[in-house]
Write a protein that holds these residues in place. Structure first.
Motif, PDB file in Angstrom:
ATOM      1  N   GLU A 264      19.521  67.669 -30.476  1.00 31.47           N
ATOM      2  CA  GLU A 264      18.409  66.734 -30.663  1.00 31.47           C
ATOM      3  C   GLU A 264      17.682  66.469 -29.347  1.00 31.47           C
ATOM      4  O   GLU A 264      17.449  65.324 -28.953  1.00 31.47           O
ATOM      5  CB  GLU A 264      18.911  65.430 -31.290  1.00 31.47           C
ATOM      6  CG  GLU A 264      19.478  65.626 -32.683  1.00 31.47           C
ATOM      7  CD  GLU A 264      19.623  64.322 -33.442  1.00 31.47           C
ATOM      8  OE1 GLU A 264      19.153  63.295 -32.947  1.00 31.47           O
ATOM      9  OE2 GLU A 264      20.197  64.350 -34.541  1.00 31.47           O
TER      10      GLU A 264
ATOM     11  N   TRP B  12      20.143  59.863 -24.139  1.00 37.44           N
ATOM     12  CA  TRP B  12      19.508  60.286 -25.389  1.00 37.44           C
ATOM     13  C   TRP B  12      20.422  61.228 -26.163  1.00 37.44           C
ATOM     14  O   TRP B  12      20.591  61.100 -27.376  1.00 37.44           O
ATOM     15  CB  TRP B  12      18.193  60.998 -25.101  1.00 37.44           C
ATOM     16  CG  TRP B  12      17.121  60.137 -24.524  1.00 37.44           C
ATOM     17  CD1 TRP B  12      17.061  58.770 -24.526  1.00 37.44           C
ATOM     18  CD2 TRP B  12      15.936  60.581 -23.847  1.00 37.44           C
ATOM     19  NE1 TRP B  12      15.928  58.334 -23.895  1.00 37.44           N
ATOM     20  CE2 TRP B  12      15.208  59.413 -23.469  1.00 37.44           C
ATOM     21  CE3 TRP B  12      15.419  61.823 -23.520  1.00 37.44           C
ATOM     22  CZ2 TRP B  12      13.998  59.483 -22.788  1.00 37.44           C
ATOM     23  CZ3 TRP B  12      14.211  61.895 -22.840  1.00 37.44           C
ATOM     24  CH2 TRP B  12      13.509  60.732 -22.478  1.00 37.44           C
TER      25      TRP B  12
ATOM     26  N   LYS C 148      22.103  52.776 -36.575  1.00 38.27           N
ATOM     27  CA  LYS C 148      22.181  54.173 -36.993  1.00 38.27           C
ATOM     28  C   LYS C 148      23.058  54.921 -35.999  1.00 38.27           C
ATOM     29  O   LYS C 148      22.737  54.993 -34.810  1.00 38.27           O
ATOM     30  CB  LYS C 148      20.793  54.799 -37.046  1.00 38.27           C
ATOM     31  CG  LYS C 148      19.858  54.156 -38.063  1.00 38.27           C
ATOM     32  CD  LYS C 148      18.472  54.776 -37.987  1.00 38.27           C
ATOM     33  CE  LYS C 148      17.513  54.094 -38.949  1.00 38.27           C
ATOM     34  NZ  LYS C 148      16.139  54.652 -38.856  1.00 38.27           N
TER      35      LYS C 148
ATOM     36  N   TRP D  73      23.684  58.107 -35.816  1.00 40.95           N
ATOM     37  CA  TRP D  73      23.000  59.319 -35.362  1.00 40.95           C
ATOM     38  C   TRP D  73      21.537  59.204 -35.725  1.00 40.95           C
ATOM     39  O   TRP D  73      21.134  58.382 -36.545  1.00 40.95           O
ATOM     40  CB  TRP D  73      23.568  60.577 -36.040  1.00 40.95           C
ATOM     41  CG  TRP D  73      25.031  60.744 -35.924  1.00 40.95           C
ATOM     42  CD1 TRP D  73      25.824  60.391 -34.870  1.00 40.95           C
ATOM     43  CD2 TRP D  73      25.905  61.300 -36.914  1.00 40.95           C
ATOM     44  NE1 TRP D  73      27.125  60.694 -35.138  1.00 40.95           N
ATOM     45  CE2 TRP D  73      27.220  61.262 -36.374  1.00 40.95           C
ATOM     46  CE3 TRP D  73      25.706  61.840 -38.181  1.00 40.95           C
ATOM     47  CZ2 TRP D  73      28.328  61.733 -37.077  1.00 40.95           C
ATOM     48  CZ3 TRP D  73      26.804  62.319 -38.874  1.00 40.95           C
ATOM     49  CH2 TRP D  73      28.088  62.268 -38.325  1.00 40.95           C
ATOM     50  N   ARG D  74      20.745  60.050 -35.125  1.00 43.24           N
ATOM     51  CA  ARG D  74      19.349  60.129 -35.522  1.00 43.24           C
ATOM     52  C   ARG D  74      19.257  60.707 -36.933  1.00 43.24           C
ATOM     53  O   ARG D  74      20.074  61.534 -37.328  1.00 43.24           O
ATOM     54  CB  ARG D  74      18.571  61.027 -34.551  1.00 43.24           C
ATOM     55  CG  ARG D  74      18.442  60.436 -33.163  1.00 43.24           C
ATOM     56  CD  ARG D  74      17.728  61.377 -32.228  1.00 43.24           C
ATOM     57  NE  ARG D  74      17.665  60.848 -30.880  1.00 43.24           N
ATOM     58  CZ  ARG D  74      17.202  61.507 -29.835  1.00 43.24           C
ATOM     59  NH1 ARG D  74      16.769  62.743 -29.975  1.00 43.24           N
ATOM     60  NH2 ARG D  74      17.179  60.949 -28.629  1.00 43.24           N
TER      61      ARG D  74
ATOM     62  N   TYR E  28      20.941  59.313 -42.774  1.00 38.25           N
ATOM     63  CA  TYR E  28      21.653  58.951 -41.561  1.00 38.25           C
ATOM     64  C   TYR E  28      22.841  58.057 -41.906  1.00 38.25           C
ATOM     65  O   TYR E  28      22.852  57.359 -42.924  1.00 38.25           O
ATOM     66  CB  TYR E  28      20.724  58.221 -40.584  1.00 38.25           C
ATOM     67  CG  TYR E  28      20.075  56.980 -41.145  1.00 38.25           C
ATOM     68  CD1 TYR E  28      20.710  55.736 -41.111  1.00 38.25           C
ATOM     69  CD2 TYR E  28      18.802  57.038 -41.726  1.00 38.25           C
ATOM     70  CE1 TYR E  28      20.110  54.600 -41.631  1.00 38.25           C
ATOM     71  CE2 TYR E  28      18.191  55.903 -42.246  1.00 38.25           C
ATOM     72  CZ  TYR E  28      18.855  54.690 -42.193  1.00 38.25           C
ATOM     73  OH  TYR E  28      18.264  53.566 -42.708  1.00 38.25           O
TER      74      TYR E  28
END
Length: 379
Positions: free
Chosen positions: A85, A113, A278, A280-281, A293
């Motif tokens: 990602e 990130w 969340k 994960w993305r 998600y």
């Protein structure tokens, strides 16, 4: 990059390099697919290419696990990986640095990130070394240290640590990954019948099993008998108040950013101490119309994991409870190995069991937990 929001940056980049179009490719093991994107096309047209492809490559771009954007004049190239990602840009002239203000060199911000794709929010050392070896600037070095862990440990032998995890984790979430400390990664607050707050151990001293390297230990007054009489929400308020006072005390002692600490607790109060995030993305469905998600909810006595399906306007289409566990991160992490769309109507999240098992959620709201057995196990 795989959204209409990215088109402005891409078109500006192409215009600056004097290109009339951008070459974009979706790369898979079985095939490569390439399209030309005119610089003057609209963001809506770019989104259409992503979601519908073209006459020759319908849906190939949206299904690709690796995507490349290239300047036909060979002045720059962008490589994107859905697994990590993240996108990496390369260019042949340092003059481009000034026009890439939305990009970062490989640093702790970028690694932060990438870390969100892991439930522990920590990049494995071998993967981090690969990133540094291939994409790091030779001049990039960081001596900064960031706060990664906070625990409230009681001195009474009670289970305060388990009950306080929802508050300490929420504080770290709101504080962010770039809270600089210079020499500390973890703080252990010992809660007990103390007369005053006291920083009893810092990283400069010899580490031990209870207070490892790069960590602080502090004593903070805490009225456990009064705490035990409170209801769940009142307990959260009390723990958050004590933790805020303790963090501001340490920040004052060590010359840390007290404003950032105060802002984090202000956000917690605004959210009424309800910690959902969340893990994960979101991952897009094959037709790019839906996204799914895992949603984690940390409460005072239990952790819950949900699987959520949304449309592109963030309307919840379906939501199912995957698991409810005790207040241990390791327990909830068991149910979060990876997420996969089996079709445009069904998404699953796998556990880390050695035998494949997963939770399935369909667009119509139906769900089930599936435990699979290997062929040699059924014989």
């Amino acid at each position: 990059m795989l959204s209409d929001d990215s088109w402005h940056m891409l078109s500006q980049l192409a215009a600056a390099s004097g290109d009339e179009y951008i070459v974009m490719g979706g790369i898979e093991e079985w095939s490569d697919t390439w399209v030309k994107l005119p610089v003057d096309m609209s963001s809506e047209a770019y989104l259409s290419v992503l979601t519908k492809g073209s006459d020759q490559n319908e849906d190939m771009i949206t299904l690709a696990s690796r995507v490349v954007w290239m300047s036909p004049s060979q002045k720059w190239v962008i490589y994107g990986s859905r697994t990590s990602e993240i996108c990496v840009i390369g260019f042949n002239d340092d003059v481009w640095r000034e026009s890439l203000k939305s990009w970062q060199p490989l640093n702790d911000i970028v690694l932060g990130w990438v870390s969100v794709i892991f439930y522990t929010q920590t990049i494995p050392p071998d993967l981090q070394e690969i990133f540094q070896r291939h994409y790091g600037e030779k001049t990039w070095r960081t001596t900064d240290m960031f706060l990664k862990e906070v625990q409230m440990v009681d001195g009474y032998g009670e289970d305060l640590q388990g009950e306080s995890t929802c508050i300490t984790e929420m504080f770290l979430w709101e504080l962010g990954k770039t809270f600089k400390t210079n020499d500390c990664q973890a703080i252990f607050f010992i809660c007990g019948d103390f007369g005053e707050m006291k920083l009893v151990k810092t990283v400069e001293e010899e580490p031990d099993m209870l207070c490892p390297k790069h960590s602080y230990e502090a004593e903070i007054p805490f009225d456990l008998p009064a705490f035990q009489k409170l209801q769940s929400y009142e307990k959260k308020v009390m723990m958050a108040g004590v933790l805020e006072e303790a963090m501001l005390f340490v920040a004052e002692q060590r010359n840390w950013d007290k404003v950032a600490v105060a802002k984090a607790f202000a956000k917690m109060r605004q959210k009424d101490y309800k910690h959902q995030f969340k893990a994960w993305r979101p991952k897009m469905s094959p037709n790019f119309k839906l996204k799914a998600y895992p949603l984690v909810e940390l409460d005072i006595y239990s952790f819950r994991l949900y699987l959520v399906i949304e449309d592109r306007k963030k309307n919840v289409i379906a939501k199912g409870v995957v698991a409810e566990t005790e207040t241990f991160v390791e327990d909830i992490a068991y149910y979060m190995d990876r997420l996969e769309w089996l079709s445009n109507d069904e998404v699953v999240i796998y556990t880390i069991a050695h035998k494949p098992s997963y939770f399935s959620l369909r667009v119509n709201g139906s769900s089930k937990f599936v435990k699979q057995q290997k062929e040699n196990d059924t014989q």
